[in-house]
Design an enzyme around this catalytic site. Structure first.
Site, short mmCIF file in Angstrom:
data_model
loop_
_atom_site.label_atom_id
_atom_site.label_comp_id
_atom_site.label_asym_id
_atom_site.label_seq_id
_atom_site.Cartn_x
_atom_site.Cartn_y
_atom_site.Cartn_z
N TYR A 23 -65.04 48.24 -69.25
CA TYR A 23 -66.15 47.27 -69.27
C TYR A 23 -67.48 48.00 -69.46
O TYR A 23 -68.32 47.59 -70.27
CB TYR A 23 -66.19 46.44 -67.98
CG TYR A 23 -67.41 45.56 -67.92
CD1 TYR A 23 -67.44 44.33 -68.58
CD2 TYR A 23 -68.55 45.97 -67.23
CE1 TYR A 23 -68.57 43.54 -68.55
CE2 TYR A 23 -69.68 45.18 -67.20
CZ TYR A 23 -69.69 43.97 -67.86
OH TYR A 23 -70.82 43.18 -67.84
N LYS A 43 -70.05 47.52 -72.59
CA LYS A 43 -71.45 47.12 -72.41
C LYS A 43 -72.37 48.16 -73.03
O LYS A 43 -73.36 47.83 -73.68
CB LYS A 43 -71.76 46.95 -70.92
CG LYS A 43 -73.09 46.31 -70.65
CD LYS A 43 -73.10 44.88 -71.14
CE LYS A 43 -74.42 44.19 -70.83
NZ LYS A 43 -74.42 42.81 -71.31
N THR A 58 -69.10 35.58 -59.96
CA THR A 58 -68.37 34.81 -60.96
C THR A 58 -66.87 35.01 -60.76
O THR A 58 -66.44 35.99 -60.14
CB THR A 58 -68.73 35.27 -62.39
OG1 THR A 58 -68.32 36.64 -62.54
CG2 THR A 58 -70.23 35.15 -62.65
#
Length: 133
Positions: free
Chosen positions: A9, A13, A47
């Site tokens: 990840y 990014k 989230t």
């Protein structure tokens, strides 16, 4: 090496921010192209994705995590505010531009960003939408 989702990840990014800078360089100023490209970071938000990918982190940090609405605030602000139309090639967090390269070991040169762009275009098997003149 072994797959590490958190590291994957972070690298994705990092590539996104580098590609935004390269895209902006190729397009030129928003006034010339009529387009602006920016990246944004939502901050750490509570989230389902965070809970699924980093459950222990999400539990420990729960008291200080942002709401999903707070996480999307900068994105909505960029999309609806003149700042988003006037600036390009930036990384935003909390409605402010932030350094694209925080750690020296993650810094990409202009040549690195060009190579990354070329690799993405080649991997996608498409014609370069903005060839570097």
């Amino acid at each position: 090496g072994d797959f590490d989702g958190t590291r994957a990840y972070a690298r994705a990014k990092r590539a996104q921010v580098a590609l935004v800078r390269e895209w902006a360089r190729r397009l030129g100023p928003p006034s010339r192209a009529g387009l602006a490209v920016n990246a944004m970071h939502p901050g750490w938000a509570a989230t389902p994705g965070l809970a699924a990918s980093l459950p222990q982190f999400a539990r420990v940090m729960r008291p200080i995590l942002r709401s999903p609405a707070a996480g999307i605030d900068t994105l909505l602000w960029l999309a609806t505010n003149e700042t988003g139309a006037r600036t390009t090639g930036k990384l935003y967090l909390d409605r402010r531009p932030r350094p694209s390269d925080r750690a020296p070991m993650t810094r990409l040169s202009t040549d690195d960003r060009r190579r990354l762009w070329d690799d993405v275009v080649e991997s996608a098997r498409i014609e370069d939408p903005l060839p570097d003149w």
